[in-house]
Design a protein around this motif. Structure first.
Motif, PDB file in Angstrom:
ATOM      1  N   GLY A  40       0.837  -1.201   0.000  1.00 60.26           N
ATOM      2  CA  GLY A  40       0.000   0.000   0.000  1.00 60.26           C
ATOM      3  C   GLY A  40       0.869   1.246   0.000  1.00 60.26           C
ATOM      4  N   PRO A  41       0.257   2.431   0.032  1.00 60.55           N
ATOM      5  CA  PRO A  41       0.995   3.697  -0.061  1.00 60.55           C
ATOM      6  C   PRO A  41       2.019   3.862   1.065  1.00 60.55           C
ATOM      7  CG  PRO A  41      -1.381   4.078   0.293  1.00 60.55           C
ATOM      8  CD  PRO A  41      -1.199   2.614   0.143  1.00 60.55           C
ATOM      9  N   ALA A  42       3.217   4.348   0.693  1.00 60.41           N
ATOM     10  CA  ALA A  42       4.330   4.435   1.648  1.00 60.41           C
ATOM     11  C   ALA A  42       3.986   5.335   2.833  1.00 60.41           C
ATOM     12  CB  ALA A  42       5.583   4.941   0.926  1.00 60.41           C
ATOM     13  N   ASP A  43       3.298   6.452   2.590  1.00 63.59           N
ATOM     14  CA  ASP A  43       3.019   7.360   3.715  1.00 63.59           C
ATOM     15  C   ASP A  43       2.093   6.699   4.745  1.00 63.59           C
ATOM     16  OD1 ASP A  43       0.937   7.425   1.888  1.00 63.59           O
ATOM     17  OD2 ASP A  43       0.653   9.600   1.951  1.00 63.59           O
ATOM     18  N   VAL A  44       1.197   5.847   4.281  1.00 65.41           N
ATOM     19  CA  VAL A  44       0.292   5.166   5.204  1.00 65.41           C
ATOM     20  C   VAL A  44       1.071   4.117   6.015  1.00 65.41           C
ATOM     21  CG1 VAL A  44      -1.796   3.741   5.357  1.00 65.41           C
ATOM     22  CG2 VAL A  44      -1.678   5.613   3.692  1.00 65.41           C
ATOM     23  N   LEU A  45       1.989   3.426   5.321  1.00 61.03           N
ATOM     24  CA  LEU A  45       2.819   2.437   6.028  1.00 61.03           C
ATOM     25  C   LEU A  45       3.697   3.111   7.078  1.00 61.03           C
ATOM     26  CD1 LEU A  45       3.875   0.289   2.934  1.00 61.03           C
ATOM     27  CD2 LEU A  45       2.253  -0.352   4.727  1.00 61.03           C
ATOM     28  N   HIS A  46       4.303   4.248   6.702  1.00 58.17           N
ATOM     29  CA  HIS A  46       5.149   4.969   7.659  1.00 58.17           C
ATOM     30  C   HIS A  46       4.322   5.498   8.829  1.00 58.17           C
ATOM     31  CE1 HIS A  46       8.981   4.597   5.725  1.00 58.17           C
ATOM     32  NE2 HIS A  46       8.461   4.973   4.562  1.00 58.17           N
ATOM     33  N   ALA A  47       3.131   5.937   8.532  1.00 61.01           N
ATOM     34  CA  ALA A  47       2.267   6.439   9.619  1.00 61.01           C
ATOM     35  C   ALA A  47       1.978   5.315  10.614  1.00 61.01           C
ATOM     36  CB  ALA A  47       0.972   7.005   9.038  1.00 61.01           C
ATOM     37  N   ALA A  48       1.759   4.100  10.105  1.00 60.24           N
ATOM     38  CA  ALA A  48       1.485   2.967  11.007  1.00 60.24           C
ATOM     39  C   ALA A  48       2.713   2.631  11.833  1.00 60.24           C
ATOM     40  CB  ALA A  48       1.044   1.750  10.207  1.00 60.24           C
ATOM     41  N   GLY A 231      -8.590  -2.075   3.921  1.00 62.53           N
ATOM     42  CA  GLY A 231      -7.884  -3.124   3.176  1.00 62.53           C
ATOM     43  C   GLY A 231      -7.975  -2.888   1.684  1.00 62.53           C
ATOM     44  N   LYS A 232      -9.175  -2.546   1.207  1.00 64.25           N
ATOM     45  CA  LYS A 232      -9.397  -2.358  -0.225  1.00 64.25           C
ATOM     46  C   LYS A 232      -8.953  -0.965  -0.662  1.00 64.25           C
ATOM     47  CE  LYS A 232     -11.247  -6.387  -0.433  1.00 64.25           C
ATOM     48  NZ  LYS A 232     -11.494  -6.766   0.910  1.00 64.25           N
ATOM     49  N   THR A 233      -9.244   0.040   0.153  1.00 57.80           N
ATOM     50  CA  THR A 233      -8.979   1.423  -0.261  1.00 57.80           C
ATOM     51  C   THR A 233      -7.484   1.740  -0.260  1.00 57.80           C
ATOM     52  OG1 THR A 233     -11.166   2.072   0.462  1.00 57.80           O
ATOM     53  CG2 THR A 233      -9.566   3.833   0.322  1.00 57.80           C
ATOM     54  N   PHE A 234      -6.710   1.002   0.543  1.00 51.91           N
ATOM     55  CA  PHE A 234      -5.268   1.268   0.593  1.00 51.91           C
ATOM     56  C   PHE A 234      -4.436   0.049   0.226  1.00 51.91           C
ATOM     57  CE2 PHE A 234      -7.489   4.180   3.401  1.00 51.91           C
ATOM     58  CZ  PHE A 234      -7.237   5.342   2.687  1.00 51.91           C
ATOM     59  N   SER A 235      -5.050  -0.931  -0.407  1.00 45.40           N
ATOM     60  CA  SER A 235      -4.332  -2.131  -0.852  1.00 45.40           C
ATOM     61  C   SER A 235      -3.539  -2.763   0.293  1.00 45.40           C
ATOM     62  CB  SER A 235      -3.388  -1.791  -2.021  1.00 45.40           C
ATOM     63  OG  SER A 235      -4.071  -1.082  -3.023  1.00 45.40           O
ATOM     64  N   LEU A 236      -4.175  -2.860   1.444  1.00 49.74           N
ATOM     65  CA  LEU A 236      -3.532  -3.424   2.642  1.00 49.74           C
ATOM     66  C   LEU A 236      -4.511  -4.411   3.285  1.00 49.74           C
ATOM     67  CD1 LEU A 236      -2.178  -0.011   4.011  1.00 49.74           C
ATOM     68  CD2 LEU A 236      -0.751  -1.900   3.208  1.00 49.74           C
ATOM     69  N   THR A 237      -4.785  -5.500   2.571  1.00 56.05           N
ATOM     70  CA  THR A 237      -5.899  -6.355   3.004  1.00 56.05           C
ATOM     71  C   THR A 237      -5.655  -7.043   4.347  1.00 56.05           C
ATOM     72  OG1 THR A 237      -5.075  -8.247   1.736  1.00 56.05           O
ATOM     73  CG2 THR A 237      -6.658  -6.802   0.621  1.00 56.05           C
ATOM     74  N   GLY A 238      -4.382  -7.157   4.733  1.00 53.91           N
ATOM     75  CA  GLY A 238      -4.099  -7.813   6.011  1.00 53.91           C
ATOM     76  C   GLY A 238      -4.378  -6.934   7.222  1.00 53.91           C
ATOM     77  N   TRP A 239      -4.593  -5.658   6.997  1.00 56.01           N
ATOM     78  CA  TRP A 239      -4.755  -4.760   8.144  1.00 56.01           C
ATOM     79  C   TRP A 239      -6.068  -4.941   8.887  1.00 56.01           C
ATOM     80  CZ3 TRP A 239      -2.557   0.865   7.744  1.00 56.01           C
ATOM     81  CH2 TRP A 239      -1.158   0.787   7.595  1.00 56.01           C
ATOM     82  N   LYS A 240      -7.106  -5.283   8.138  1.00 55.38           N
ATOM     83  CA  LYS A 240      -8.415  -5.486   8.756  1.00 55.38           C
ATOM     84  C   LYS A 240      -8.849  -4.278   9.591  1.00 55.38           C
ATOM     85  CE  LYS A 240     -10.225  -8.936   8.184  1.00 55.38           C
ATOM     86  NZ  LYS A 240     -10.977  -9.469   6.984  1.00 55.38           N
TER      87      LYS A 240
END
Ligand code: PMP
Ligand code: GLN
Length: 396
Positions: A40-48, A231-240
């Protein structure tokens, strides 16, 4: 020993898990379970990652971190013009899966009827049944998947408590039209029924098709429980991470269900999803545009080997008929066959039906890198060419 819950004991393992396991056993390209093969988007991953380290790792508020509830309300306003109170009308859940269950729990008493539209996502029916409610199934038919209005109207009655609507729709790729939604809205109002709206693919629509939340139709703001998925909106389906938008009175009951299911959802992921929902419009446009290209690539490839590819307006999935390939077995046999023999995995469409189902379609996920889609198509092409060769030699 006394027997465990009969309904769960009789429920099979989900087709997505079954086919993913078969795919990894045969090292096949997994176009079955719908998950992207890029991050998914790098900024979202870094935010997590950042949020994990800044000391807010105990239980967040039960209905969701304030940042995320505000971001969900803001996204409702930005994309759909909906005015939503982040404190009273949003509940964050552990995925849309939990949201669907929590919404159904919030609405249904035993004996209530729920209108469901086949083909349907695999959690709907078991949950409706576990709650002691009665499913009333209405069926869309390929290749056009049009809403059968008379059947839908006939499924509503005095006991109808709710309709569960999935648009953009898995597995059909259908986006319900404004006219279809208006017809549904009239039925809901006439029968004083609720709508649980599974809108996890809300941002994944193509060719100018726009997702219209049922909640935006006149008179329906107070009847709809609208569900989204990070999961769908940020292509991060494992996040739930899922979110429900609903009128305050019913959102409060959804929160009671959530309180008994999971209580809260990981706080760092919630805060990162809030960052994601605030991304500019270009992000959402690019997400859909990239997926549309992948849809085109896979659809053209499957059509090129002779499959009967159905149109897709939204979601991760394309449905294709395999009869032209000369495979005579049913769709379960076909999906097993291509996994084992061709090295490509798909999901049999019949998995999305409760009873008799169309038996010659498979669902392929196109949310994969272009080279992966190309390789899948060339494997299928090679396999079916060889198979025809063998058959020709055999008969010749
Ligand atoms: N509804 C539909 C129609 C889906 O395809 C999915 C896919 N995963 C879900 C709900 C569940 O979403 P989540 O992963 O957020 O639980
Ligand atoms: N929604 C995904 C699909 O339809 C799968 C989710 C899951 O595996 N439970 O492929």
């Amino acid at each position: 020993m006394k027997t465990p819950n009969a309904l769960l004991a009789a429920t099979g393992t989900t087709i997505f898990t079954v086919m993913s396991a078969l795919a990894s056993q045969h090292r096949s390209i997994n176009l079955g379970q719908g998950f992207p093969d890029t991050e998914g988007p790098a900024d979202v991953l870094h935010a997590a990652a950042g949020a994990l380290l800044d000391g807010r790792n105990q239980y967040p508020p039960m209905t969701g971190a304030p940042e995320l509830r505000q971001a969900v309300a803001a996204a409702n306003a930005r994309f759909y013009g909906l005015s939503v109170d982040p404190d009273r009308e949003v509940v964050v859940t552990s995925g849309a899966t939990e949201a669907i269950t929590a919404c159904l729990m919030a609405l249904l008493d035993p004996g209530d009827e729920v209108v469901l539209i086949e083909p349907l996502y695999d959690t709907y029916l078991p949950v409706v049944r576990l709650l002691g409610a009665v499913p009333r199934l209405v069926r869309l038919t390929p290749p056009r998947w049009e809403l059968p209005r008379a059947d839908l109207a006939a499924a509503f009655g005095p006991k109808t408590k709710a309709l569960l609507l999935n648009t953009p729709m898995n597995p059909t790729g259908k986006v319900f039209t404004a006219a279809e939604l208006a017809f549904i809205a009239e039925l809901l109002q006439r029968h004083d029924a609720w709508a649980v709206c599974d809108e996890v693919y809300e941002h994944l629509t193509f060719d100018g098709w726009r997702h219209i939340p049922l909640m935006t139709l006149s008179g329906l703001r107070e009847r709809c429980l609208r569900i989204g998925s990070a999961g769908k909106t940020f292509s991060l389906t494992g996040w739930k991470v899922g979110y429900v938008t609903a009128p305050a009175a019913i959102a409060g009951i959804v929160a009671k269900a959530h309180q008994n299911l999971t209580f809260t959802t990981p706080p760092n992921l919630q805060r990162a999803v809030a960052v994601g929902l605030a991304k500019d419009d270009a992000y959402f446009a690019a997400l859909a545009a990239e997926l549309a290209e992948k849809r085109d690539r896979l659809s053209a490839g499957l059509a090129g080997i002779g499959m009967a590819v159905l149109p897709v307006m939204g979601s991760y999935f394309v449905t294709a008929g395999y009869a032209p390939l000369g495979f005579a077995g049913d769709d379960v046999a076909f999906c097993r066959h291509i996994t084992e023999q061709a090295g490509v995995t798909a999901i049999p469409l019949s998995a999305f039906y409760a009873g008799e189902a169309p038996r010659h379609y498979a669902r392929f996920a196109f949310c994969k890198r272009p080279e992966v889609l190309d390789e899948a198509v060339s494997r299928l092409a090679r396999h079916f060419a060889e198979r025809r060769g063998v058959e020709l030699t055999g008969t010749g």
